[in-house]
Write a protein that holds these residues in place. Structure first.
Motif, PDB file in Angstrom:
ATOM      1  N   MET A   1      81.895 121.294 104.895  1.00 18.11           N
ATOM      2  CA  MET A   1      81.864 121.669 103.506  1.00 18.11           C
ATOM      3  C   MET A   1      80.542 122.389 103.235  1.00 18.11           C
ATOM      4  N   THR A   2      80.628 123.538 102.609  1.00 24.53           N
ATOM      5  CA  THR A   2      79.425 124.314 102.314  1.00 24.53           C
ATOM      6  C   THR A   2      78.625 123.632 101.208  1.00 24.53           C
ATOM      7  N   PRO A   3      77.317 123.891 101.161  1.00 23.45           N
ATOM      8  CA  PRO A   3      76.498 123.275 100.106  1.00 23.45           C
ATOM      9  C   PRO A   3      76.965 123.652  98.694  1.00 23.45           C
ATOM     10  N   LEU A   4      77.435 124.877  98.523  1.00 25.94           N
ATOM     11  CA  LEU A   4      77.914 125.294  97.210  1.00 25.94           C
ATOM     12  C   LEU A   4      79.186 124.541  96.820  1.00 25.94           C
ATOM     13  N   LYS A   5      80.087 124.357  97.773  1.00 23.83           N
ATOM     14  CA  LYS A   5      81.320 123.604  97.529  1.00 23.83           C
ATOM     15  C   LYS A   5      80.984 122.137  97.250  1.00 23.83           C
ATOM     16  N   TRP A   6      80.022 121.576  97.985  1.00 21.26           N
ATOM     17  CA  TRP A   6      79.598 120.204  97.748  1.00 21.26           C
ATOM     18  C   TRP A   6      79.042 120.058  96.334  1.00 21.26           C
ATOM     19  N   LEU A   7      78.202 121.014  95.913  1.00 23.62           N
ATOM     20  CA  LEU A   7      77.612 120.967  94.580  1.00 23.62           C
ATOM     21  C   LEU A   7      78.689 121.097  93.505  1.00 23.62           C
ATOM     22  N   GLU A   8      79.665 121.965  93.729  1.00 22.12           N
ATOM     23  CA  GLU A   8      80.758 122.124  92.765  1.00 22.12           C
ATOM     24  C   GLU A   8      81.558 120.832  92.644  1.00 22.12           C
ATOM     25  N   ARG A   9      81.736 120.141  93.728  1.00 22.63           N
ATOM     26  CA  ARG A   9      82.524 118.911  93.748  1.00 22.63           C
ATOM     27  C   ARG A   9      81.741 117.712  93.213  1.00 22.63           C
ATOM     28  N   ASN A  10      80.408 117.731  93.326  1.00 21.72           N
ATOM     29  CA  ASN A  10      79.599 116.560  92.975  1.00 21.72           C
ATOM     30  C   ASN A  10      78.578 116.802  91.868  1.00 21.72           C
ATOM     31  N   PHE A  11      78.658 117.924  91.185  1.00 20.78           N
ATOM     32  CA  PHE A  11      77.648 118.286  90.186  1.00 20.78           C
ATOM     33  C   PHE A  11      77.528 117.236  89.086  1.00 20.78           C
ATOM     34  N   GLU A  12      78.661 116.864  88.495  1.00 22.27           N
ATOM     35  CA  GLU A  12      78.621 115.910  87.400  1.00 22.27           C
ATOM     36  C   GLU A  12      78.089 114.550  87.849  1.00 22.27           C
ATOM     37  N   GLU A  13      78.524 114.090  89.028  1.00 27.62           N
ATOM     38  CA  GLU A  13      78.032 112.807  89.523  1.00 27.62           C
ATOM     39  C   GLU A  13      76.528 112.840  89.744  1.00 27.62           C
ATOM     40  N   LEU A  14      76.029 113.947  90.258  1.00 31.02           N
ATOM     41  CA  LEU A  14      74.598 114.104  90.512  1.00 31.02           C
ATOM     42  C   LEU A  14      73.801 113.991  89.212  1.00 31.02           C
ATOM     43  N   ILE A  15      74.243 114.689  88.173  1.00 31.05           N
ATOM     44  CA  ILE A  15      73.538 114.644  86.891  1.00 31.05           C
ATOM     45  C   ILE A  15      73.691 113.267  86.246  1.00 31.05           C
ATOM     46  N   CYS A  16      74.896 112.700  86.295  1.00 29.87           N
ATOM     47  CA  CYS A  16      75.117 111.353  85.715  1.00 29.87           C
ATOM     48  C   CYS A  16      74.229 110.314  86.383  1.00 29.87           C
ATOM     49  N   CYS A  17      74.215 110.305  87.696  1.00 30.00           N
ATOM     50  CA  CYS A  17      73.411 109.318  88.431  1.00 30.00           C
ATOM     51  C   CYS A  17      71.922 109.517  88.179  1.00 30.00           C
ATOM     52  N   THR A  18      71.486 110.759  88.135  1.00 33.89           N
ATOM     53  CA  THR A  18      70.078 111.041  87.832  1.00 33.89           C
ATOM     54  C   THR A  18      69.732 110.537  86.435  1.00 33.89           C
ATOM     55  N   GLY A  19      70.611 110.812  85.478  1.00 34.72           N
ATOM     56  CA  GLY A  19      70.388 110.331  84.117  1.00 34.72           C
ATOM     57  C   GLY A  19      70.312 108.824  84.050  1.00 34.72           C
ATOM     58  N   LEU A  20      71.208 108.142  84.764  1.00 33.14           N
ATOM     59  CA  LEU A  20      71.184 106.681  84.760  1.00 33.14           C
ATOM     60  C   LEU A  20      69.927 106.130  85.414  1.00 33.14           C
ATOM     61  N   VAL A  21      69.446 106.793  86.458  1.00 34.49           N
ATOM     62  CA  VAL A  21      68.200 106.361  87.108  1.00 34.49           C
ATOM     63  C   VAL A  21      67.024 106.532  86.153  1.00 34.49           C
ATOM     64  N   VAL A  22      66.991 107.673  85.450  1.00 29.21           N
ATOM     65  CA  VAL A  22      65.906 107.912  84.485  1.00 29.21           C
ATOM     66  C   VAL A  22      65.948 106.858  83.377  1.00 29.21           C
ATOM     67  N   ILE A  23      67.147 106.535  82.900  1.00 22.09           N
ATOM     68  CA  ILE A  23      67.283 105.501  81.869  1.00 22.09           C
ATOM     69  C   ILE A  23      66.759 104.160  82.387  1.00 22.09           C
ATOM     70  N   ALA A  24      67.185 103.770  83.583  1.00 21.86           N
ATOM     71  CA  ALA A  24      66.770 102.483  84.144  1.00 21.86           C
ATOM     72  C   ALA A  24      65.261 102.427  84.355  1.00 21.86           C
ATOM     73  N   VAL A  25      64.696 103.483  84.913  1.00 20.55           N
ATOM     74  CA  VAL A  25      63.246 103.512  85.161  1.00 20.55           C
ATOM     75  C   VAL A  25      62.483 103.495  83.840  1.00 20.55           C
ATOM     76  N   SER A  26      62.963 104.239  82.853  1.00 20.96           N
ATOM     77  CA  SER A  26      62.284 104.288  81.554  1.00 20.96           C
ATOM     78  C   SER A  26      62.288 102.919  80.877  1.00 20.96           C
ATOM     79  N   VAL A  27      63.443 102.291  80.830  1.00 23.95           N
ATOM     80  CA  VAL A  27      63.539 100.990  80.167  1.00 23.95           C
ATOM     81  C   VAL A  27      62.732  99.939  80.940  1.00 23.95           C
TER      82      VAL A  27
END
Length: 179
Positions: A1-27
């Motif tokens: 799987m190409t990196p672009l295809k991987w990013l297209e398939r996992n973009f939302e999960e990447l942003i969601c997980c990053t957001g949740l990590v930022v929330i957890a670390v902040s709190v």
């Protein structure tokens, strides 16, 4: 799987997980700072709330991509396939029009934020950047909706668009049982 295809398939999960990590670390940082060091960190609430909004919009886009958004599947499955397909098409068309409307309104809002910059009180960042999630979120939901129909059409346009395979098999079995 190409990196672009991987990013297209996992973009939302990447942003969601990053957001949740930022929330957890902040709190967690705020709790430790307040109860261990007896100081308040002003940036944590703002970082957590911005991350929460980004995670919610990316989660909504993820639900569109996976077709997990709220539907009354029981009611649609009870209808004949042709009528159920029409109901889903109309609902998705209205949703697409709403997304287009929101992208337009959000774009106008961002134009105002660009022309008259406003900075967040704690982090000091231009509000244009965190608020850009409105255009990104609704635009991505619209793109994912179009992609789901493209995939459904490419795979033969059988059954109801957006139904999971097990839902489709169950619908077909129910309709055969009724005959």
């Amino acid at each position: 799987m190409t990196p672009l295809k991987w990013l297209e398939r996992n973009f939302e999960e990447l942003i969601c997980c990053t957001g949740l990590v930022v929330i957890a670390v902040s709190v967690f940082s705020q709790v430790v700072a307040r109860y261990v060091f007896h100081v308040a960190l002003h940036w944590t609430e703002e970082a957590a709330s911005i991350s929460m909004v980004w995670a919610v919009y990316m989660g909504a886009s993820l639900c569109v991509r996976e077709r997990f958004h709220i539907r009354i599947i029981i009611a649609v499955k009870a209808l004949p396939v042709g009528f159920g397909r029409s109901v889903i098409f109309i609902a998705d068309l209205l949703w697409a029009l709403f997304c287009i409307f929101m992208v337009k309104v959000s774009w106008d809002y961002l134009a105002v934020l660009w022309k008259f910059p406003s900075h967040s009180p704690s982090l000091g960042i231009n509000q244009f950047y965190p608020q850009s999630i409105l255009v990104i979120g609704y635009g991505l939901m619209l793109i994912r909706l179009i992609q789901s129909y493209h995939t459904w059409w490419r795979e033969g346009a059988d059954g109801l668009p957006g139904m999971l395979d097990e839902d489709l098999a169950e619908t077909t079995k129910d309709q055969e049982h009724q005959i």
